[in-house]
Design a protein around this motif. Structure first.
Motif, PDB file in Angstrom:
ATOM      1  N   HIS A 106       0.822  -0.934  -0.019  1.00 43.51           N
ATOM      2  CA  HIS A 106       0.007   0.047   0.072  1.00 43.51           C
ATOM      3  C   HIS A 106       0.681   1.440  -0.092  1.00 43.51           C
ATOM      4  CE1 HIS A 106      -4.393  -1.264   1.344  1.00 43.51           C
ATOM      5  NE2 HIS A 106      -3.722  -2.286   0.573  1.00 43.51           N
ATOM      6  N   ARG A 109      -0.128   5.004  -1.391  1.00 47.66           N
ATOM      7  CA  ARG A 109      -1.531   4.685  -1.665  1.00 47.66           C
ATOM      8  C   ARG A 109      -1.755   3.835  -2.756  1.00 47.66           C
ATOM      9  NH1 ARG A 109      -1.712  10.401  -1.126  1.00 47.66           N
ATOM     10  NH2 ARG A 109      -2.291  10.709  -3.211  1.00 47.66           N
ATOM     11  N   ASP A 141      -5.305   6.783  -5.856  1.00 45.95           N
ATOM     12  CA  ASP A 141      -5.466   5.754  -4.771  1.00 45.95           C
ATOM     13  C   ASP A 141      -5.693   4.622  -5.310  1.00 45.95           C
ATOM     14  OD1 ASP A 141      -5.564   4.329  -2.645  1.00 45.95           O
ATOM     15  OD2 ASP A 141      -6.900   5.877  -1.464  1.00 45.95           O
ATOM     16  N   ARG A 143      -5.009   1.558  -3.781  1.00 44.09           N
ATOM     17  CA  ARG A 143      -5.270   0.503  -2.697  1.00 44.09           C
ATOM     18  C   ARG A 143      -6.434  -0.280  -2.934  1.00 44.09           C
ATOM     19  NH1 ARG A 143      -4.307   4.315   2.376  1.00 44.09           N
ATOM     20  NH2 ARG A 143      -5.637   5.739   1.043  1.00 44.09           N
ATOM     21  N   ASN A 166     -10.719   7.964   6.763  1.00 45.26           N
ATOM     22  CA  ASN A 166     -10.908   7.571   5.341  1.00 45.26           C
ATOM     23  C   ASN A 166     -12.238   6.884   4.905  1.00 45.26           C
ATOM     24  OD1 ASN A 166     -10.879   7.146   2.520  1.00 45.26           O
ATOM     25  ND2 ASN A 166      -8.751   6.321   2.548  1.00 45.26           N
ATOM     26  N   LYS A 201      -5.979  16.097   1.362  1.00 43.28           N
ATOM     27  CA  LYS A 201      -6.711  14.727   1.619  1.00 43.28           C
ATOM     28  C   LYS A 201      -8.218  15.097   2.100  1.00 43.28           C
ATOM     29  CE  LYS A 201      -4.242  12.189   4.529  1.00 43.28           C
ATOM     30  NZ  LYS A 201      -3.934  10.712   5.071  1.00 43.28           N
ATOM     31  N   MET A 205     -10.085  14.364  -1.183  1.00 44.45           N
ATOM     32  CA  MET A 205     -10.193  12.983  -1.217  1.00 44.45           C
ATOM     33  C   MET A 205     -11.266  12.461   0.020  1.00 44.45           C
ATOM     34  SD  MET A 205      -6.099  11.758  -1.308  1.00 44.45           S
ATOM     35  CE  MET A 205      -6.417  10.173  -1.379  1.00 44.45           C
TER      36      MET A 205
END
Length: 219
Positions: A106, A109, A141, A143, A166, A201, A205
């Protein structure tokens, strides 16, 4: 024809998913854990779940922690990852039981260590973390949390209190069959080196970071 069937037979018997490989005590500065190691046959990554105390099946305090060499090992202040890992381990010890799933593969990300460092270099030139990944032709991202859900199921966990800011982690676990009873904030005090990163973020995000309001116009 027989040889072909034999080859097909080998292919069909290939293992998939997360296989538990080892379980060993791991005393840490935060408290005593069991380190349970897994091999992810789908991606080839080696994973570990740090388990503290006697966990049940419901409402288990859990952190899914994405590998971050710069933050976790080197103490980088570019992100808050190292502090989040430490806080999560302290939290499960204070709770009396819980799990920290450390997710390798990971890094950055999901883009890998070298790509992450390249993205950090672009951020030093003025791009934000989203723009930097896109400038490199990489996903914002990448992941996947399927293996985390497999590990939790192997540990007998059906629902969690998820330590994360998140919302996508919550969505991913639910999609993979693990219920999220509560999302527990894991807020780290920002510093001059990571405030821009944290704002990005939150703004781009959708991370839940209400503590930034106090510094939104002061840094």
């Amino acid at each position: 024809m027989t040889e072909n069937l034999g080859v097909l037979g080998k292919k069909s018997s290939r293992r998939s998913g997360a296989e538990r490989v080892v379980n060993t005590p791991l005393p840490t500065v935060y408290g005593k854990f069991q380190a349970i190691g897994y091999l992810d046959h789908d991606r080839g990554d080696e994973q570990v779940a740090l388990v503290h105390g006697e966990i049940g099946a419901e409402n288990v305090l859990v952190r899914l922690h994405s590998e971050c060499l710069t933050g976790d090992a080197f103490g980088s202040q570019h992100c808050e990852c190292g502090d989040q890992l430490a806080s999560a381990m302290r939290a499960v010890v204070a709770e009396g039981s819980g799990i920290v799933v450390y997710l390798r593969g990971h890094e950055g990300r999901g883009i890998g260590l070298l790509a992450k460092l390249r993205a950090m270099a672009l951020q030093a030139e003025g791009l934000d973390t989203v723009e930097a990944n896109l400038a490199l032709g990489l996903p914002v991202d990448a992941r996947d949390y399927g293996v985390a859900a497999q590990i939790l199921r192997d540990l007998g966990v059906r629902s969690v209190r998820l330590m994360s800011n998140n919302p996508r982690k919550r969505e991913a676990l639910v999609r993979h069959g693990i219920q999220v009873a509560e999302q527990v904030p894991l807020l780290i005090e920002p510093c001059e080196s990571n405030i821009t990163y944290l704002r990005t973020k939150r703004e781009r995000m959708d991370h839940i970071l209400p503590h930034l309001d106090a510094v939104a116009h002061g840094s």
